[in-house]
Design a protein around this motif. Structure first.
Motif, mmCIF file in Angstrom:
data_model
loop_
_atom_site.group_PDB
_atom_site.id
_atom_site.type_symbol
_atom_site.label_atom_id
_atom_site.label_comp_id
_atom_site.label_asym_id
_atom_site.label_seq_id
_atom_site.Cartn_x
_atom_site.Cartn_y
_atom_site.Cartn_z
ATOM 1 N N GLU A 25 0.836 -1.206 0.000
ATOM 2 C CA GLU A 25 0.000 0.000 0.000
ATOM 3 C C GLU A 25 0.870 1.255 0.000
ATOM 4 O OE1 GLU A 25 -3.327 2.195 2.847
ATOM 5 O OE2 GLU A 25 -2.855 0.088 3.193
ATOM 6 N N GLU A 26 0.571 2.168 -0.919
ATOM 7 C CA GLU A 26 1.318 3.427 -0.973
ATOM 8 C C GLU A 26 0.855 4.326 0.165
ATOM 9 O OE1 GLU A 26 1.604 6.958 -4.114
ATOM 10 O OE2 GLU A 26 2.313 5.025 -4.889
ATOM 11 N N ILE A 27 1.809 4.763 0.976
ATOM 12 C CA ILE A 27 1.533 5.600 2.147
ATOM 13 C C ILE A 27 2.308 6.900 1.980
ATOM 14 C CG2 ILE A 27 1.707 5.784 4.660
ATOM 15 C CD1 ILE A 27 0.012 3.411 3.977
ATOM 16 N N MET A 28 1.602 8.018 2.126
ATOM 17 C CA MET A 28 2.283 9.308 2.055
ATOM 18 C C MET A 28 2.184 9.975 3.417
ATOM 19 S SD MET A 28 2.241 12.129 -0.859
ATOM 20 C CE MET A 28 1.263 13.550 -0.521
ATOM 21 N N GLY A 29 3.326 10.374 3.933
ATOM 22 C CA GLY A 29 3.367 11.040 5.226
ATOM 23 C C GLY A 29 3.827 12.475 5.063
ATOM 24 N N PRO A 30 3.617 13.278 6.087
ATOM 25 C CA PRO A 30 4.058 14.675 6.028
ATOM 26 C C PRO A 30 5.571 14.782 6.165
ATOM 27 C CG PRO A 30 3.237 14.170 8.215
ATOM 28 C CD PRO A 30 2.999 12.937 7.366
ATOM 29 N N SER A 31 6.114 15.909 5.755
ATOM 30 C CA SER A 31 7.544 16.123 5.971
ATOM 31 C C SER A 31 7.785 16.281 7.471
ATOM 32 C CB SER A 31 8.022 17.351 5.206
ATOM 33 O OG SER A 31 7.419 18.514 5.716
ATOM 34 N N PRO A 32 8.985 15.957 7.932
ATOM 35 C CA PRO A 32 9.286 16.021 9.364
ATOM 36 C C PRO A 32 9.367 17.455 9.887
ATOM 37 C CG PRO A 32 11.022 14.864 8.150
ATOM 38 C CD PRO A 32 10.077 15.418 7.155
ATOM 39 N N ILE A 47 13.410 8.062 13.555
ATOM 40 C CA ILE A 47 13.160 9.032 14.606
ATOM 41 C C ILE A 47 11.640 9.133 14.722
ATOM 42 C CG2 ILE A 47 13.305 11.438 15.318
ATOM 43 C CD1 ILE A 47 16.121 9.569 13.633
ATOM 44 N N ILE A 48 11.123 8.850 15.897
ATOM 45 C CA ILE A 48 9.676 8.848 16.118
ATOM 46 C C ILE A 48 9.175 10.284 16.167
ATOM 47 C CG2 ILE A 48 7.816 8.084 17.645
ATOM 48 C CD1 ILE A 48 9.542 5.776 16.518
ATOM 49 N N SER A 49 8.187 10.570 15.331
ATOM 50 C CA SER A 49 7.541 11.881 15.335
ATOM 51 C C SER A 49 6.137 11.733 15.918
ATOM 52 C CB SER A 49 7.431 12.434 13.912
ATOM 53 O OG SER A 49 8.704 12.645 13.368
ATOM 54 N N GLN A 50 5.534 12.859 16.252
ATOM 55 C CA GLN A 50 4.150 12.804 16.710
ATOM 56 C C GLN A 50 3.325 12.136 15.620
ATOM 57 O OE1 GLN A 50 3.051 16.830 17.605
ATOM 58 N NE2 GLN A 50 3.923 16.742 19.651
ATOM 59 N N GLY A 51 2.580 11.148 16.000
ATOM 60 C CA GLY A 51 1.739 10.460 15.036
ATOM 61 C C GLY A 51 2.400 9.303 14.312
ATOM 62 N N SER A 52 3.715 9.082 14.491
ATOM 63 C CA SER A 52 4.383 7.986 13.780
ATOM 64 C C SER A 52 4.753 6.824 14.698
ATOM 65 C CB SER A 52 5.643 8.485 13.062
ATOM 66 O OG SER A 52 6.711 8.670 13.970
ATOM 67 N N TYR A 53 4.371 6.882 15.970
ATOM 68 C CA TYR A 53 4.800 5.874 16.935
ATOM 69 C C TYR A 53 4.412 4.460 16.486
ATOM 70 C CZ TYR A 53 5.652 3.326 21.218
ATOM 71 O OH TYR A 53 6.124 2.402 22.130
ATOM 72 N N GLU A 54 3.130 4.250 16.199
ATOM 73 C CA GLU A 54 2.671 2.923 15.798
ATOM 74 C C GLU A 54 3.329 2.481 14.489
ATOM 75 O OE1 GLU A 54 -1.381 0.498 14.594
ATOM 76 O OE2 GLU A 54 -1.585 2.413 15.638
ATOM 77 N N MET A 55 3.402 3.391 13.516
ATOM 78 C CA MET A 55 4.008 3.062 12.230
ATOM 79 C C MET A 55 5.466 2.628 12.398
ATOM 80 S SD MET A 55 3.807 2.717 8.951
ATOM 81 C CE MET A 55 2.317 3.528 8.420
ATOM 82 N N ASP A 56 6.236 3.378 13.194
ATOM 83 C CA ASP A 56 7.668 3.099 13.332
ATOM 84 C C ASP A 56 7.983 1.934 14.265
ATOM 85 O OD1 ASP A 56 8.345 5.138 11.565
ATOM 86 O OD2 ASP A 56 8.568 6.621 13.149
#
Length: 170
Positions: free
Chosen positions: A17-24, A96-105
């Motif tokens: 699945e193509e996933i697009m995330g925000p820039s850090p 590097i874990i960002s807000q909102g990326s904890y589960e993904m990472d």
């Protein structure tokens, strides 16, 4: 104003699945820069291999898993995977874990890195000023070392590398 054709974030393919995330955020980039500089200096001094920053695709399986770890390291004896992108398994990846990326990472990407047996996975948690280093043992990741606020972490994969936590989060 139209933004057609402009990539506004990082695109990865995760389990097909193509996933697009925000820039850090800026703080994320400060931490990436600090860690990259320390590791790069060490590997260049010891001539151990190559280190790269995101965005650079790591293609584990075309069309299935194409990730962009924040930092990745490839040993000298694994240089055949260095092509247009990284095509194969790096020796170390770091997120590097960002807000909102904890589960993904810590769950989704960790499972992918584990599936392809990436030898070492660094998880950096800015909110806790903590670094965990996981190493593959058999088919699963095991905690190799962890430090928070102060102390050191030592790589199992990058020969002789020890990082002072304070140098990363200052």
């Amino acid at each position: 104003m139209q933004t057609v054709g402009i990539d506004l974030g990082l695109t990865e393919i995760i389990n097909g699945e193509e996933i697009m995330g925000p820039s850090p955020f800026r703080r994320h980039q400060d931490i990436v820069g600090n860690l990259y500089a320390i590791i790069r200096q060490h590997i260049k001094l010891k001539n151990l291999g190559e280190i790269y920053l995101s965005p650079l695709d790591v293609i584990f399986e075309e069309g299935i898993n194409r990730l962009q770890p924040d930092i990745l390291f490839v040993k000298k004896n694994n240089q055949n995977i260095l092509q247009d992108w990284i095509r194969g398994v790096p020796d170390m990846v770091c997120e590097i874990i960002s807000q909102g990326s904890y589960e993904m990472d810590t769950e989704v990407k960790k499972a992918i890195y584990e599936k392809y047996r990436v030898p070492e996975y660094w998880i950096v948690m800015p909110e806790l000023q903590m670094i965990e280093i996981l190493t593959i043992e058999g088919d699963k990741y095991k905690l190799h070392c962890v430090a928070s606020f102060e102390g050191m972490v030592t790589s199992k994969v990058i020969e002789g590398l020890t990082v002072n936590i304070k140098d990363i989060f200052e």
